[in-house]
Design a protein around this motif. Structure first.
Motif, PDB file in Angstrom:
ATOM      1  N   UNK A  95       0.816  -1.208   0.000  1.00  0.00           N
ATOM      2  CA  UNK A  95       0.000   0.000   0.000  1.00  0.00           C
ATOM      3  C   UNK A  95       0.852   1.261   0.000  1.00  0.00           C
ATOM      4  N   UNK A  96       2.044   1.188   0.548  1.00  0.00           N
ATOM      5  CA  UNK A  96       2.935   2.346   0.610  1.00  0.00           C
ATOM      6  C   UNK A  96       3.527   2.694  -0.758  1.00  0.00           C
ATOM      7  N   UNK A  97       3.456   1.803  -1.723  1.00  0.00           N
ATOM      8  CA  UNK A  97       4.002   2.083  -3.049  1.00  0.00           C
ATOM      9  C   UNK A  97       3.193   3.129  -3.804  1.00  0.00           C
ATOM     10  N   UNK A  98       1.987   3.381  -3.364  1.00  0.00           N
ATOM     11  CA  UNK A  98       1.062   4.347  -4.002  1.00  0.00           C
ATOM     12  C   UNK A  98       0.780   3.992  -5.459  1.00  0.00           C
ATOM     13  N   UNK A  99       0.767   2.710  -5.738  1.00  0.00           N
ATOM     14  CA  UNK A  99       0.401   2.234  -7.060  1.00  0.00           C
ATOM     15  C   UNK A  99      -1.095   1.938  -7.025  1.00  0.00           C
ATOM     16  N   UNK A 100      -1.836   2.640  -7.879  1.00  0.00           N
ATOM     17  CA  UNK A 100      -3.284   2.513  -7.855  1.00  0.00           C
ATOM     18  C   UNK A 100      -3.768   1.129  -8.286  1.00  0.00           C
ATOM     19  N   UNK A 101      -2.930   0.369  -8.970  1.00  0.00           N
ATOM     20  CA  UNK A 101      -3.367  -0.978  -9.350  1.00  0.00           C
ATOM     21  C   UNK A 101      -3.436  -1.890  -8.120  1.00  0.00           C
ATOM     22  N   UNK A 102      -2.591  -1.644  -7.130  1.00  0.00           N
ATOM     23  CA  UNK A 102      -2.691  -2.408  -5.870  1.00  0.00           C
ATOM     24  C   UNK A 102      -3.998  -2.052  -5.169  1.00  0.00           C
ATOM     25  N   UNK A 103      -4.298  -0.758  -5.112  1.00  0.00           N
ATOM     26  CA  UNK A 103      -5.561  -0.331  -4.489  1.00  0.00           C
ATOM     27  C   UNK A 103      -6.746  -0.936  -5.235  1.00  0.00           C
ATOM     28  N   UNK A 104      -6.659  -0.920  -6.565  1.00  0.00           N
ATOM     29  CA  UNK A 104      -7.724  -1.493  -7.373  1.00  0.00           C
ATOM     30  C   UNK A 104      -7.888  -2.978  -7.138  1.00  0.00           C
ATOM     31  N   UNK A 105      -6.771  -3.669  -6.982  1.00  0.00           N
ATOM     32  CA  UNK A 105      -6.854  -5.111  -6.770  1.00  0.00           C
ATOM     33  C   UNK A 105      -7.531  -5.420  -5.434  1.00  0.00           C
ATOM     34  N   UNK A 106      -7.186  -4.680  -4.397  1.00  0.00           N
ATOM     35  CA  UNK A 106      -7.815  -4.930  -3.105  1.00  0.00           C
ATOM     36  C   UNK A 106      -9.271  -4.473  -3.079  1.00  0.00           C
ATOM     37  N   UNK A 107      -9.582  -3.372  -3.791  1.00  0.00           N
ATOM     38  CA  UNK A 107     -10.990  -2.993  -3.919  1.00  0.00           C
ATOM     39  C   UNK A 107     -11.746  -4.033  -4.745  1.00  0.00           C
ATOM     40  N   UNK A 108     -11.071  -4.660  -5.688  1.00  0.00           N
ATOM     41  CA  UNK A 108     -11.675  -5.748  -6.451  1.00  0.00           C
ATOM     42  C   UNK A 108     -12.060  -6.913  -5.558  1.00  0.00           C
ATOM     43  N   UNK A 109     -11.191  -7.243  -4.606  1.00  0.00           N
ATOM     44  CA  UNK A 109     -11.506  -8.320  -3.662  1.00  0.00           C
ATOM     45  C   UNK A 109     -12.711  -7.924  -2.812  1.00  0.00           C
ATOM     46  N   UNK A 110     -12.739  -6.669  -2.370  1.00  0.00           N
ATOM     47  CA  UNK A 110     -13.893  -6.187  -1.599  1.00  0.00           C
ATOM     48  C   UNK A 110     -15.165  -6.239  -2.437  1.00  0.00           C
ATOM     49  N   UNK A 111     -15.071  -5.842  -3.704  1.00  0.00           N
ATOM     50  CA  UNK A 111     -16.252  -5.881  -4.564  1.00  0.00           C
ATOM     51  C   UNK A 111     -16.695  -7.309  -4.840  1.00  0.00           C
ATOM     52  N   UNK A 112     -15.750  -8.251  -4.901  1.00  0.00           N
ATOM     53  CA  UNK A 112     -16.116  -9.654  -5.085  1.00  0.00           C
ATOM     54  C   UNK A 112     -16.947 -10.143  -3.902  1.00  0.00           C
ATOM     55  N   UNK A 113     -16.484  -9.832  -2.699  1.00  0.00           N
ATOM     56  CA  UNK A 113     -17.210 -10.251  -1.496  1.00  0.00           C
ATOM     57  C   UNK A 113     -18.590  -9.593  -1.456  1.00  0.00           C
ATOM     58  N   UNK A 114     -18.635  -8.300  -1.760  1.00  0.00           N
ATOM     59  CA  UNK A 114     -19.919  -7.590  -1.760  1.00  0.00           C
ATOM     60  C   UNK A 114     -20.866  -8.137  -2.822  1.00  0.00           C
ATOM     61  N   UNK A 115     -20.359  -8.373  -4.017  1.00  0.00           N
ATOM     62  CA  UNK A 115     -21.217  -8.895  -5.087  1.00  0.00           C
ATOM     63  C   UNK A 115     -21.806 -10.245  -4.706  1.00  0.00           C
ATOM     64  N   UNK A 116     -20.993 -11.090  -4.105  1.00  0.00           N
ATOM     65  CA  UNK A 116     -21.493 -12.397  -3.707  1.00  0.00           C
ATOM     66  C   UNK A 116     -22.546 -12.262  -2.602  1.00  0.00           C
ATOM     67  N   UNK A 117     -22.222 -11.502  -1.564  1.00  0.00           N
ATOM     68  CA  UNK A 117     -23.140 -11.363  -0.430  1.00  0.00           C
ATOM     69  C   UNK A 117     -24.430 -10.661  -0.834  1.00  0.00           C
ATOM     70  N   UNK A 118     -24.323  -9.587  -1.602  1.00  0.00           N
ATOM     71  CA  UNK A 118     -25.522  -8.849  -1.994  1.00  0.00           C
ATOM     72  C   UNK A 118     -26.318  -9.598  -3.061  1.00  0.00           C
ATOM     73  N   UNK A 119     -25.627 -10.378  -3.873  1.00  0.00           N
ATOM     74  CA  UNK A 119     -26.349 -11.209  -4.839  1.00  0.00           C
ATOM     75  C   UNK A 119     -27.218 -12.237  -4.133  1.00  0.00           C
ATOM     76  N   UNK A 120     -26.666 -12.868  -3.106  1.00  0.00           N
ATOM     77  CA  UNK A 120     -27.439 -13.831  -2.318  1.00  0.00           C
ATOM     78  C   UNK A 120     -28.564 -13.122  -1.569  1.00  0.00           C
ATOM     79  N   UNK A 121     -28.259 -11.964  -0.983  1.00  0.00           N
ATOM     80  CA  UNK A 121     -29.253 -11.248  -0.181  1.00  0.00           C
ATOM     81  C   UNK A 121     -30.428 -10.743  -1.008  1.00  0.00           C
ATOM     82  N   UNK A 122     -30.192 -10.409  -2.276  1.00  0.00           N
ATOM     83  CA  UNK A 122     -31.252  -9.837  -3.111  1.00  0.00           C
ATOM     84  C   UNK A 122     -31.895 -10.833  -4.058  1.00  0.00           C
TER      85      UNK A 122
END
Length: 148
Positions: free
Chosen positions: A7-34
């Protein structure tokens, strides 16, 4: 390299990759919930669930070597390797979830927001000319070669 150092490298692709993991979890959970939110929202829910599995293979490249998938699926996932392609992919997935608001306002909006932020991180990495750097924690940068 530890997660803090990544995270200290300030490379936005690292941030994007971790936000991608968060979005994967959210998509799965919200897909099941809805899934029972109504017939009209069902296609968006199914797309959200499918998106979570696609994101899993995009963000954790180690799984392409471990899981038995078809060669056409592998080729499609490997095409999404640059920052711009990832930004476009997440942008389309986010747009689909934003369109679900037209039918009915549900918690799929949260998935749309995180998918959009992920697309913006990858787009910023592309605009800044930062090369895609996969997180070692998620199986990038040599981890896949270690198991072969």
């Amino acid at each position: 390299m530890t997660l803090k150092e990544e995270f200290a490298t300030r490379n936005f692709s690292i941030y994007g990759q971790w936000l991608g993991i968060l979005s994967m979890v959210l998509c799965f959970a919200l897909g099941i919930a809805n899934i029972f939110s109504g017939v009209l929202i069902l296609p968006f829910t199914i797309i959200c669930l499918i998106s979570s599995f696609v994101i899993l293979f995009i963000e954790v490249p180690l799984l392409l070597r471990i899981c038995p998938t078809s060669s056409s699926f592998d080729a499609a996932i490997r095409r999404v390797s640059t920052n711009y392609m990832r930004a476009g992919t997440y942008g389309v997935m986010g747009l689909v979830q934003w369109l679900s608001i037209i039918v009915k306002g549900t918690s799929l909006i949260a998935a749309a927001v995180v998918l959009t932020f992920t697309a913006l991180c990858y787009a910023l990495a592309g605009f800044k000319g930062q090369a895609f750097v996969g997180s070692k924690t998620l199986g990038g940068a040599g981890v896949a070669q270690m198991i072969v």
